[in-house]
Write a protein that holds these residues in place. Structure first.
Motif, PDB file in Angstrom:
ATOM      1  N   GLY A  35      14.923   4.338 -22.888  1.00 40.09           N
ATOM      2  CA  GLY A  35      15.685   5.330 -23.558  1.00 40.09           C
ATOM      3  C   GLY A  35      15.455   6.753 -22.849  1.00 40.09           C
ATOM      4  N   GLU A  36      16.297   7.579 -22.939  1.00 33.97           N
ATOM      5  CA  GLU A  36      16.127   9.077 -22.567  1.00 33.97           C
ATOM      6  C   GLU A  36      16.585  10.010 -23.478  1.00 33.97           C
ATOM      7  OE1 GLU A  36      18.917  10.151 -19.335  1.00 33.97           O
ATOM      8  OE2 GLU A  36      20.410   8.952 -20.261  1.00 33.97           O
ATOM      9  N   ILE A  37      15.886  11.052 -23.294  1.00 30.68           N
ATOM     10  CA  ILE A  37      16.222  12.343 -24.323  1.00 30.68           C
ATOM     11  C   ILE A  37      16.134  13.655 -23.539  1.00 30.68           C
ATOM     12  CG2 ILE A  37      15.327  13.603 -26.383  1.00 30.68           C
ATOM     13  CD1 ILE A  37      14.113  10.973 -27.486  1.00 30.68           C
ATOM     14  N   ALA A  45      13.513  16.055 -21.805  1.00 34.78           N
ATOM     15  CA  ALA A  45      12.693  16.492 -22.664  1.00 34.78           C
ATOM     16  C   ALA A  45      11.465  15.774 -22.168  1.00 34.78           C
ATOM     17  CB  ALA A  45      12.808  16.101 -24.259  1.00 34.78           C
ATOM     18  N   PRO A  46      10.478  16.455 -21.768  1.00 32.81           N
ATOM     19  CA  PRO A  46       9.053  15.755 -21.062  1.00 32.81           C
ATOM     20  C   PRO A  46       8.016  15.849 -22.120  1.00 32.81           C
ATOM     21  CG  PRO A  46       9.389  17.897 -20.286  1.00 32.81           C
ATOM     22  CD  PRO A  46      10.488  17.607 -20.851  1.00 32.81           C
ATOM     23  N   ASP A  47       7.003  14.996 -22.305  1.00 37.65           N
ATOM     24  CA  ASP A  47       6.097  14.642 -23.132  1.00 37.65           C
ATOM     25  C   ASP A  47       6.582  14.994 -24.641  1.00 37.65           C
ATOM     26  OD1 ASP A  47       4.419  14.314 -20.897  1.00 37.65           O
ATOM     27  OD2 ASP A  47       4.370  16.254 -20.526  1.00 37.65           O
ATOM     28  N   LEU A  48       7.655  14.224 -24.959  1.00 35.71           N
ATOM     29  CA  LEU A  48       7.879  14.638 -26.505  1.00 35.71           C
ATOM     30  C   LEU A  48       7.850  13.349 -27.261  1.00 35.71           C
ATOM     31  CD1 LEU A  48       9.853  16.444 -28.205  1.00 35.71           C
ATOM     32  CD2 LEU A  48      11.747  14.759 -27.641  1.00 35.71           C
ATOM     33  N   PRO A  49       7.116  13.458 -28.461  1.00 33.69           N
ATOM     34  CA  PRO A  49       6.752  12.328 -29.101  1.00 33.69           C
ATOM     35  C   PRO A  49       7.892  11.900 -29.743  1.00 33.69           C
ATOM     36  CG  PRO A  49       5.446  14.075 -30.081  1.00 33.69           C
ATOM     37  CD  PRO A  49       6.481  14.851 -29.063  1.00 33.69           C
ATOM     38  N   ASP A  66       8.319  10.355 -20.697  1.00 33.69           N
ATOM     39  CA  ASP A  66       7.661  10.954 -19.333  1.00 33.69           C
ATOM     40  C   ASP A  66       8.074  12.155 -19.073  1.00 33.69           C
ATOM     41  OD1 ASP A  66      10.250  10.356 -18.319  1.00 33.69           O
ATOM     42  OD2 ASP A  66       9.522   8.671 -17.323  1.00 33.69           O
ATOM     43  N   GLU A  67       7.637  12.525 -17.732  1.00 32.95           N
ATOM     44  CA  GLU A  67       8.156  13.817 -17.230  1.00 32.95           C
ATOM     45  C   GLU A  67       9.635  14.084 -16.963  1.00 32.95           C
ATOM     46  OE1 GLU A  67       7.043  11.255 -13.962  1.00 32.95           O
ATOM     47  OE2 GLU A  67       6.011  11.906 -15.732  1.00 32.95           O
ATOM     48  N   ASP A  68      10.348  12.895 -17.017  1.00 34.58           N
ATOM     49  CA  ASP A  68      11.704  13.023 -16.795  1.00 34.58           C
ATOM     50  C   ASP A  68      12.701  12.723 -18.071  1.00 34.58           C
ATOM     51  OD1 ASP A  68      11.633  13.327 -13.956  1.00 34.58           O
ATOM     52  OD2 ASP A  68      11.244  11.136 -13.590  1.00 34.58           O
ATOM     53  N   GLY A  69      11.830  12.851 -19.254  1.00 36.05           N
ATOM     54  CA  GLY A  69      12.535  12.634 -20.283  1.00 36.05           C
ATOM     55  C   GLY A  69      12.998  11.084 -20.733  1.00 36.05           C
ATOM     56  N   PHE A  70      12.195  10.034 -20.088  1.00 37.05           N
ATOM     57  CA  PHE A  70      12.491   8.799 -20.292  1.00 37.05           C
ATOM     58  C   PHE A  70      11.472   8.260 -21.167  1.00 37.05           C
ATOM     59  CE2 PHE A  70      15.456   9.434 -16.954  1.00 37.05           C
ATOM     60  CZ  PHE A  70      16.423   8.628 -17.419  1.00 37.05           C
ATOM     61  N   PHE A  71      11.620   7.082 -22.011  1.00 37.39           N
ATOM     62  CA  PHE A  71      10.619   6.444 -22.693  1.00 37.39           C
ATOM     63  C   PHE A  71      10.824   4.717 -22.772  1.00 37.39           C
ATOM     64  CE2 PHE A  71      13.827   7.434 -25.837  1.00 37.39           C
ATOM     65  CZ  PHE A  71      13.693   6.200 -26.569  1.00 37.39           C
ATOM     66  N   LEU A  72       9.651   4.271 -22.719  1.00 36.94           N
ATOM     67  CA  LEU A  72       9.707   2.733 -22.993  1.00 36.94           C
ATOM     68  C   LEU A  72       9.415   2.293 -24.193  1.00 36.94           C
ATOM     69  CD1 LEU A  72       8.800   0.988 -19.651  1.00 36.94           C
ATOM     70  CD2 LEU A  72      10.886   0.937 -20.809  1.00 36.94           C
ATOM     71  N   PHE A  73       9.836   1.466 -24.971  1.00 38.12           N
ATOM     72  CA  PHE A  73       9.292   1.025 -26.146  1.00 38.12           C
ATOM     73  C   PHE A  73       9.563  -0.725 -26.384  1.00 38.12           C
ATOM     74  CE2 PHE A  73       9.292  -0.286 -30.672  1.00 38.12           C
ATOM     75  CZ  PHE A  73       8.422   0.411 -31.338  1.00 38.12           C
ATOM     76  N   GLN A  74       8.236  -1.215 -26.547  1.00 36.29           N
ATOM     77  CA  GLN A  74       8.207  -2.717 -26.491  1.00 36.29           C
ATOM     78  C   GLN A  74       8.372  -3.299 -28.120  1.00 36.29           C
ATOM     79  OE1 GLN A  74       7.789  -4.771 -23.614  1.00 36.29           O
ATOM     80  NE2 GLN A  74       8.369  -6.460 -25.109  1.00 36.29           N
ATOM     81  N   PRO A  75       9.836  -3.678 -28.368  1.00 39.82           N
ATOM     82  CA  PRO A  75       9.795  -4.264 -29.673  1.00 39.82           C
ATOM     83  C   PRO A  75       8.952  -5.256 -30.214  1.00 39.82           C
ATOM     84  CG  PRO A  75      11.777  -4.802 -28.497  1.00 39.82           C
ATOM     85  CD  PRO A  75      10.814  -3.964 -27.522  1.00 39.82           C
TER      86      PRO A  75
END
Length: 193
Positions: A35-37, A45-49, A66-75
Motif C-alpha cells: 500500500g501507499e499513503i 508519508a514516510p515512517d508512518l505507523p 518506508d521513506e516513499d510512503g509505501f508499506f508491505l503487510f503479510q496477511p
C-alpha cells in the motif's frame, strides 16, 4: 459609496481553500499486501505507523511506511483488511482490501469451475522462469508503477482545482457583465435626463 461597500463585500467573501486530500491505496504484491499513503499534493508519508484491522475491528497487525510512503503487510487470515494511519492535522488514511482479494493473494480463493484450464507444455531449452525470477520481475514492475500512481493522483487533484477555479472565473465574468450592463443603463438614463 455603494461601490466601496460592494468592493469591500467582494473582498470579504471567503476564498476557496487549497486543501489536499489523503491518498491511500492497497493492492496485491505477490502473497503480501502493498500500500501507499500520502497527500494529493505529492507529499508521501514516510515512517508512518499503519494499523491493520479485521472486519470486526480487531487489530490484525501493524506496519510502517518506508521513506516513499509505501508499506508491505503479510496477511495471516483471509478476511477483509482495513489499513488506518493518522497523518496529523485531521488527515486520516483509511483503506480496505476485500476478503476475496486477501483470500486470492493467500491462495485460498476458490477458482471458477466453469472455465476449463488447458495444459500448456513447458518451453523447451530451459526458457521457463523460476519463482525467484518471477518475484524479481513483479518487484521491478511494482517499483516502476509507483511514480505513475503518484502522477495520476496529482493529475486528478490538479484537474479538480482547475475545474473549481474555472467555475469561479465564470461567476466573476458574469458579475462583470452584470456590472457593465448596469453601468450602461445608468449612463443612458443620465444622458436622457
Amino acid at each position: 459609496m455603494k461601490r466601496v461597500v460592494l468592493v469591500l463585500t467582494l473582498c470579504a467573501l471567503p476564498l476557496p481553500a487549497l486543501a489536499h486530500k489523503v491518498i491511500a491505496s492497497v493492492f496485491p504484491s505477490g502473497s503480501a499486501i502493498e500500500g501507499e499513503i500520502g497527500l494529493s499534493n505529492g507529499e508521501m508519508a514516510p515512517d508512518l505507523p499503519v494499523q491493520v484491522f479485521g472486519p470486526d475491528g480487531t487489530l490484525l497487525g501493524e506496519t510502517v511506511t518506508d521513506e516513499d510512503g509505501f508499506f508491505l503487510f503479510q496477511p495471516t487470515q483471509p478476511v477483509a483488511h482495513t489499513f488506518r494511519a493518522d497523518l496529523g492535522a485531521g488527515h486520516v488514511a483509511d483503506v480496505t482490501m476485500s476478503a476475496e482479494d486477501v483470500a486470492r493473494l493467500m491462495g485460498k480463493a476458490p477458482t471458477p469451475a466453469a472455465v476449463p484450464v488447458q495444459a500448456v507444455a513447458p518451453a523447451t531449452g530451459g526458457n521457463a522462469l523460476s519463482d525467484a525470477d518471477r518475484a524479481e520481475i513483479a518487484r521491478i514492475v511494482r517499483d516502476e508503477m509507483r511514480p505513475l500512481r503518484r502522477e495520476i493522483a496529482a493529475y486528478r487533484e490538479k484537474n479538480d482545482l482547475q475545474t473549481i477555479l474555472g467555475g469561479i472565473g465564470y461567476i466573476l465574468g458574469l458579475f462583470g457583465l452584470g456590472f457593465y450592463i448596469a453601468a450602461r443603463r445608468q449612463l443612458k438614463s443620465r444622458d436622457a435626463a
